[in-house]
Write an enzyme that holds these catalytic residues in place. Structure first.
Site, PDB file in Angstrom:
ATOM      1  CG  HIS A  53      -1.224  41.329  65.864  1.00 27.13           C
ATOM      2  ND1 HIS A  53      -1.653  40.480  66.735  1.00 27.13           N
ATOM      3  CD2 HIS A  53      -0.523  40.714  64.855  1.00 27.13           C
ATOM      4  CE1 HIS A  53      -1.171  39.180  66.259  1.00 27.13           C
ATOM      5  NE2 HIS A  53      -0.490  39.399  65.248  1.00 27.13           N
ATOM      6  CD  GLU A  87      -2.296  37.788  62.041  1.00 30.13           C
ATOM      7  OE1 GLU A  87      -1.366  37.392  61.429  1.00 30.13           O
ATOM      8  OE2 GLU A  87      -2.163  38.755  62.926  1.00 30.13           O
TER       9      GLU A  87
END
Ligand code: PGA
Length: 264
Positions: A97, A167
């Site tokens: 992430h 992302e």
């Protein structure tokens, strides 16, 4: 693509109490029941995971962790291993992430985590994306490097067991998502990068590599809401979403799942 859209709720370091975590879970489960065309995965703070799973274990929700260590055990103060996460009920793990990369998670760490998760029969949710976007197209090189590293220990037959989330850091926690058109372009680039892997996945012309790349599930993440999800699904060629802020409030999550349901 036939698979149900996948919505992964990344609660990050929220909520502050177990009581609120349980409330949010109950509401998320109710919202998921009203959105049967989707698969919903909740990634709470690890400390809530086992109790949340004890509170609800059923077909409407699966569980994941936001981060876990690739080593099975050892002297890693403060860490939780993938095996411990699995034992607590996680079947998914978010890898790489952007917020973890900011704290030092490297491409090589993502390689080890993806391989360790697959070995444990967990589903790695690999996040890729640039920190900021310049006009020269550098972001494609960054994403390619991230993919190559993370997939380098993945056997050809396992490629489709990995979920890839595009992302970029610059879309996280903002007012608007990126455009579906840009996401569509990035989706093509991600599949092409997988097809072109020279070694583990096979030669460029290998039809198996092409098939794996076409079947790969690609999600979008970054400021996803009920306002932008339908367009992104329709035009962005994505098979679901990694959702932060909107998954952390019951009403916003319910609206989001409804918007996706209406678009499916
Ligand atoms: P956001 O976060 O939906 O709040 O932008 C997404 C994420 O960081 O996973």
């Amino acid at each position: 693509m036939a698979a149900k859209p996948l919505v992964i709720a990344n609660w990050k370091m929220n909520p502050s109490t177990w009581r609120d975590a349980k409330r949010l879970l109950d509401a998320t489960k109710k919202a998921a029941e009203r959105a049967p065309s989707q698969s919903v995965v909740v990634c709470p703070p690890s400390i809530y995971l086992r109790d949340l799973r004890a509170a609800y274990k059923g077909k409407w929700l699966a569980y994941g962790v936001q981060h876990a260590h690739f080593n099975p055990s050892g002297a890693h103060t403060g860490e939780t291993s993938l095996a411990q996460a699995k034992d607590s009920g996680a079947s998914y793990v978010i890898v790489g992430h952007a917020e973890r990369r900011e704290l030092g998670e490297s491409n090589d760490d993502t390689r080890k985590k993806v391989a360790a998760a697959l070995a444990l029969k967990m589903t790695p949710v690999l996040c890729v994306g640039e920190r900021e976007r310049a006009s020269g197209g550098e972001h494609f090189g960054i994403v390619k490097d991230q993919l190559r590293a993370a997939f380098s220990d993945v056997a050809p037959g396992q490629v489709t067991r990995v979920i890839v989330v595009y992302e970029p850091l610059w879309t996280i926690g903002k007012d608007a998502a990126m455009s579906p058109r840009d996401m569509h372009e990035m989706g093509i680039f991600i599949r092409k990068t997988i097809v072109d892997f020279p070694t583990r996945i096979g030669a460029p012309a290998d039809p198996k590599a092409r098939e794996a790349a076409m079947k790969l599930r690609i999600l979008y993440g970054g400021s996803v809401t009920d306002k932008n999800a339908a367009d992104m699904l329709r035009l962005g060629d994505v098979q679901g979403f990694l959702v932060g802020g909107a998954s952390q409030e019951a009403a916003r999550m319910a609206n989001l799942l409804q918007a996706i349901e209406n678009a499916t």
